[in-house]
Design a protein around this motif. Structure first.
Motif, PDB file in Angstrom:
ATOM      1  N   SER A 161       0.832  -1.166   0.034  1.00 35.36           N
ATOM      2  CA  SER A 161      -0.233  -0.071   0.095  1.00 35.36           C
ATOM      3  C   SER A 161       1.140   1.267  -0.090  1.00 35.36           C
ATOM      4  CB  SER A 161      -0.926  -0.084   1.253  1.00 35.36           C
ATOM      5  OG  SER A 161      -0.198  -0.045   2.337  1.00 35.36           O
ATOM      6  N   GLY A 162       0.228   2.377  -0.344  1.00 34.05           N
ATOM      7  CA  GLY A 162       1.110   3.610  -0.223  1.00 34.05           C
ATOM      8  C   GLY A 162       1.386   4.173  -1.686  1.00 34.05           C
ATOM      9  N   LYS A 190       5.702   6.869   0.730  1.00 38.47           N
ATOM     10  CA  LYS A 190       6.328   5.771   1.616  1.00 38.47           C
ATOM     11  C   LYS A 190       5.100   4.583   1.487  1.00 38.47           C
ATOM     12  CE  LYS A 190       7.659   4.583   6.679  1.00 38.47           C
ATOM     13  NZ  LYS A 190       7.795   5.307   7.640  1.00 38.47           N
ATOM     14  N   SER A 221       4.172   0.587   1.862  1.00 43.69           N
ATOM     15  CA  SER A 221       4.181  -0.363   3.136  1.00 43.69           C
ATOM     16  C   SER A 221       4.014  -1.808   2.433  1.00 43.69           C
ATOM     17  CB  SER A 221       3.184  -0.008   3.933  1.00 43.69           C
ATOM     18  OG  SER A 221       3.375   1.073   4.739  1.00 43.69           O
ATOM     19  N   TYR A 240       8.827  -1.045   5.048  1.00 41.85           N
ATOM     20  CA  TYR A 240       8.453   0.213   4.506  1.00 41.85           C
ATOM     21  C   TYR A 240       9.624   0.486   3.195  1.00 41.85           C
ATOM     22  CZ  TYR A 240       5.879   0.464   8.479  1.00 41.85           C
ATOM     23  OH  TYR A 240       4.836   0.246   9.650  1.00 41.85           O
TER      24      TYR A 240
END
Length: 127
Positions: free
Chosen positions: A7-8, A19, A21, A80
């Motif tokens: 995600s992100g 950023k 994830s 991350y």
């Protein structure tokens, strides 16, 4: 069922930041190295960064070195990829991967076979 979920991703202007994830479901990431990969349309998949199970070893491709930072929070079962100074050549589908046989990032980490892959998150860089 074991799987990874990224995600992100999103749209950002050149020079901006995102950023990403990578969260694991159905298993814990504690003992595994994690790799981030990207693939743009018409291009081969590229290994972007790798982090060892203990975070003691991190590796970056030359194309992102100094701009991207990989990290992990084993308590959150998440890895991350912080991307700064994004460039027009960075857009791609970014995916994370891992394999139970990998604890560290060897020199051939980007060419190894990974058993677990996420579905990817799209990163777009445009003004």
């Amino acid at each position: 069922q074991e799987h990874l979920v990224e995600s992100g991703g999103g749209l950002v202007q050149p020079g901006g930041s995102l950023k990403l994830s990578c969260a694991a479901s159905g298993f814990t990431l504690d003992n595994y190295a994690i790799g981030w990969f990207r693939q743009a349309p018409g291009k081969e998949r590229e290994g972007v960064s790798c982090i060892s199970s203990t975070s003691s070893n991190t590796v970056y491709s030359d194309s992102v070195k100094g701009r991207f930072t990989i990290s992990r929070d084993n308590a959150k079962n998440t890895v991350y990829l912080e991307m700064d100074s994004l460039k027009p050549e960075d857009p791609a589908l970014y995916s994370c991967a891992t394999d139970p046989t990998l604890e560290d990032c060897s020199r051939t980490w980007a060419r190894m076979n990974y058993n677990y892959w996420g579905q990817g998150t799209q990163v777009t860089v445009s003004s």
